[in-house]
Structure formats: C-alpha cells, structure tokens
Motif scaffolding. Sequence first.
Motif, mmCIF file in Angstrom:
data_model
loop_
_atom_site.group_PDB
_atom_site.id
_atom_site.type_symbol
_atom_site.label_atom_id
_atom_site.label_comp_id
_atom_site.label_asym_id
_atom_site.label_seq_id
_atom_site.Cartn_x
_atom_site.Cartn_y
_atom_site.Cartn_z
ATOM 1 N N PHE A 1 -1.656 31.316 47.452
ATOM 2 C CA PHE A 1 -2.833 31.616 46.632
ATOM 3 C C PHE A 1 -2.762 30.990 45.243
ATOM 4 O O PHE A 1 -3.520 31.360 44.361
ATOM 5 N N PHE B 1 -4.468 28.387 50.676
ATOM 6 C CA PHE B 1 -5.632 28.556 49.799
ATOM 7 C C PHE B 1 -5.373 28.016 48.390
ATOM 8 O O PHE B 1 -6.115 28.320 47.469
ATOM 9 N N ARG B 2 -4.349 27.228 48.218
ATOM 10 C CA ARG B 2 -3.999 26.689 46.900
ATOM 11 C C ARG B 2 -5.172 25.882 46.331
ATOM 12 O O ARG B 2 -5.752 25.034 46.996
ATOM 13 N N LEU C 1 -1.507 36.914 40.057
ATOM 14 C CA LEU C 1 -2.168 37.738 41.059
ATOM 15 C C LEU C 1 -1.551 39.130 41.119
ATOM 16 O O LEU C 1 -0.329 39.275 41.105
ATOM 17 N N ILE D 1 -10.573 38.136 49.911
ATOM 18 C CA ILE D 1 -9.847 37.771 51.123
ATOM 19 C C ILE D 1 -9.302 39.042 51.757
ATOM 20 O O ILE D 1 -8.843 39.936 51.058
ATOM 21 N N VAL E 1 -5.074 41.316 45.657
ATOM 22 C CA VAL E 1 -4.922 41.214 47.104
ATOM 23 C C VAL E 1 -4.198 42.465 47.568
ATOM 24 O O VAL E 1 -3.173 42.831 47.010
ATOM 25 N N CYS F 1 -5.883 30.146 42.563
ATOM 26 C CA CYS F 1 -7.075 30.920 42.954
ATOM 27 C C CYS F 1 -7.477 31.762 41.744
ATOM 28 O O CYS F 1 -7.215 32.968 41.703
ATOM 29 N N CYS G 1 3.718 33.312 45.583
ATOM 30 C CA CYS G 1 2.304 33.112 45.901
ATOM 31 C C CYS G 1 1.495 32.662 44.695
ATOM 32 O O CYS G 1 0.836 31.656 44.723
ATOM 33 N N CYS G 2 1.517 33.447 43.659
ATOM 34 C CA CYS G 2 0.758 33.140 42.460
ATOM 35 C C CYS G 2 1.231 34.059 41.353
ATOM 36 O O CYS G 2 1.335 35.263 41.543
ATOM 37 N N CYS H 1 -8.135 27.023 45.574
ATOM 38 C CA CYS H 1 -9.458 27.562 45.929
ATOM 39 C C CYS H 1 -9.928 28.380 44.728
ATOM 40 O O CYS H 1 -9.868 29.618 44.742
ATOM 41 N N LEU I 1 -9.427 35.100 42.158
ATOM 42 C CA LEU I 1 -8.831 36.105 43.032
ATOM 43 C C LEU I 1 -7.885 36.948 42.196
ATOM 44 O O LEU I 1 -6.786 36.529 41.852
#
Length: 159
Positions: free
Chosen positions: A129, A106-107, A154, A115, A138, A132, A150-151, A109, A135
């Motif tokens: 992610f 999902f990079r 986040l 999600i 999560v 994103c 991931c990010c 997005c 977002l």
Amino acid sequence: EIPSSVNSIGDTSFCECSSLKKIVIPSSVKSFGKRCFYKCTALESIQISDSVKFIESSTFECCSSLTKITIPSSVVKIGNSAFKKCSSLEQITIPPSVTSIESFVFRGCSSLNKIGIPNNVSSIKNSAFEGCAKLAEVTIVSSVTLIVRCCQKLLFLFL
C-alpha cells in the motif's frame, strides 16, 4: 469486444493501448498474461468474468484512468504490482478466495480510499500500500499472520 472463441490473452497483448477505454473479459477467457493491460492510460472500466483464476504481475499497472474494479470470486491470486500506479483507482473489492496480498500490488494508487481485506488473507507483502495517500485506515482480520513493510503512514486496525 473480445470474441468468445478466445480462451487466453497473452503477455503484453494490449500493452500501451492508449485509446482503450473499456474492456469486457468474456467467460471463455481463463487467463490473461503479465502486463496485459499495462499503461492503458485511458482504460476506465474493466469487467472480469468468473472464469479467471489469476491476475498476473503488472496486469493493470499504470492504468491511470481506472477508478473502480471488482475482482471476481474465482480469482485466487493477484500478482505483484497488478494495480501499481493506478492513480485514479478509488475502490477495490478483493474476494475471499484471495489468500495473499502480494508485493507492490497497490503501490502508488494515490486515490485509493477504500479496500476490503477478506478473512482468508494470511499475508500482506512488501510495499503493498505504499504511496496510497488517501488510504488512511485498513482493517486487518485475525487471519493475517505476516505483514511486511506496507506503508509508514497507514493506520492498521487489528480485529
């Protein structure tokens, strides 16, 4: 419309079809190849049948008009970069049959705001992610045993 006589859609089949707005994958199709719909910038809607088991690498990468997709419960694997740079994608539902969220899926997005991570997922891989921007949170279920970068922005909530 894809005829029911088709059972496979090969690599890059619809790559850069800039006028393609909607696609319905019939139940006769069991697989579609890498980059199959890559850079179909007008693609807004896709309906995937329950006969598909894999979403290959970069299948929908750069489909910048795609806003929502539901992955059928028959899918067991979503390949690297499958939805990368789908900048209008706001929501995605991942079925419990998927056990891993692969690298870069999902990079980029940037509109993704919701999600669901199913209970069977055991790993979330590199930069899944990243980029994103919308977002913010999560929820990670207890089955996840591996998270790889991931990010940075986040917030992960562990259940």
